[in-house]
Design an enzyme around this catalytic site. Sequence first.
Site, mmCIF file in Angstrom:
data_model
loop_
_atom_site.group_PDB
_atom_site.id
_atom_site.type_symbol
_atom_site.label_atom_id
_atom_site.label_comp_id
_atom_site.label_asym_id
_atom_site.label_seq_id
_atom_site.Cartn_x
_atom_site.Cartn_y
_atom_site.Cartn_z
ATOM 1 N N LYS A 88 21.996 -4.404 -16.844
ATOM 2 C CA LYS A 88 21.797 -5.132 -15.614
ATOM 3 C C LYS A 88 20.394 -5.714 -15.550
ATOM 4 O O LYS A 88 20.091 -6.549 -14.706
ATOM 5 C CB LYS A 88 21.970 -4.181 -14.409
ATOM 6 N N GLY A 89 19.521 -5.235 -16.446
ATOM 7 C CA GLY A 89 18.103 -5.559 -16.343
ATOM 8 C C GLY A 89 17.774 -7.035 -16.385
ATOM 9 O O GLY A 89 16.793 -7.480 -15.805
ATOM 10 N N GLU A 139 16.940 -11.294 -22.414
ATOM 11 C CA GLU A 139 16.586 -9.876 -22.222
ATOM 12 C C GLU A 139 15.439 -9.730 -21.228
ATOM 13 O O GLU A 139 14.587 -10.620 -21.114
ATOM 14 C CB GLU A 139 16.154 -9.264 -23.553
ATOM 15 N N ASP A 155 12.035 -2.945 -26.297
ATOM 16 C CA ASP A 155 11.189 -1.767 -26.490
ATOM 17 C C ASP A 155 11.278 -1.329 -27.954
ATOM 18 O O ASP A 155 10.517 -1.793 -28.790
ATOM 19 C CB ASP A 155 11.650 -0.679 -25.506
ATOM 20 N N LYS A 181 7.342 -4.543 -25.716
ATOM 21 C CA LYS A 181 6.417 -3.419 -25.889
ATOM 22 C C LYS A 181 6.002 -3.309 -27.353
ATOM 23 O O LYS A 181 6.712 -3.791 -28.232
ATOM 24 C CB LYS A 181 7.101 -2.125 -25.455
ATOM 25 N N PHE A 238 6.083 3.134 -19.001
ATOM 26 C CA PHE A 238 7.365 2.908 -18.342
ATOM 27 C C PHE A 238 7.157 2.019 -17.122
ATOM 28 O O PHE A 238 6.451 2.373 -16.189
ATOM 29 C CB PHE A 238 8.024 4.222 -17.936
ATOM 30 N N VAL A 239 7.757 0.853 -17.154
ATOM 31 C CA VAL A 239 7.572 -0.110 -16.065
ATOM 32 C C VAL A 239 8.871 -0.333 -15.298
ATOM 33 O O VAL A 239 9.970 -0.104 -15.827
ATOM 34 C CB VAL A 239 7.047 -1.463 -16.602
ATOM 35 N N ARG A 274 14.603 -2.399 -8.877
ATOM 36 C CA ARG A 274 15.011 -3.643 -9.533
ATOM 37 C C ARG A 274 14.599 -4.865 -8.710
ATOM 38 O O ARG A 274 14.396 -5.943 -9.247
ATOM 39 C CB ARG A 274 16.536 -3.684 -9.723
#
Length: 186
Positions: free
Chosen positions: A47-48, A103, A107, A135, A156-157, A169
């Site tokens: 879902k990002g 995307e 990572d 990253k 971690f963001v 989100r």
Amino acid sequence: MDFEDAGSDIVSVVVTAEQIAEGLARMAREIEADLSGKRPLMVGVLKGAVMVMADLARELTIDVEMDWMAVSSYGRSTKSSGVVRILKDLDSSLEGRHVLIVEDIVDSGVTLSWLLENFASRGAASIRVASLLRKPDAMSVDVPIDYLGFDIPNEFVVGYGLDFAERYRNLKGVGVLNPSVYSDGA
Ligand code: 5GP
Ligand code: MG
């Protein structure tokens, strides 16, 4: 939601809403130069990537189509050992299409390298990748990103589509989450 609305949950700002808009505009100009006249199929990874897809697609001055895929990845160690499972497949055929994978963040690169191989086997004419964030680990597995917004530190963001337990989100920018949020079990 702005950073101030999140109070102490966000300890530092990584990318502001303004910087995201500038980054997406820069990426859009590059995409137009490469894919004008080819009516690319933008494939968002749920879902990002929802926010990136919505804003990048609207920033583009060329005709595109959009489709979505949902995957889950297990095992983040190496490029080859990454196991990725399809939760929701594409509605469209990729045969002869110019595909633009969209995307939020790359990572380890496990998800992206799997998608690239999977899409290549479906007969796409070309496959390119746009990611808002990357990253440092991604560079060690050498996953190709054709259009990149920002390199960010290895923290971690959350925000702009990226979640912690489905929260944050809807933050307009991207920031580092306060570790107390994980330990609260909220
Ligand atoms: P990769 O397969 O490249 O290791 O990871 C891809 C996925 O991991 C991203 O699409 C995202 O869902 C998740 N991910 C990686 N880093 C972060 C992060 O800093 N914050 C959040 N919220 N998700 C991340
Ligand atoms: Mg993603």
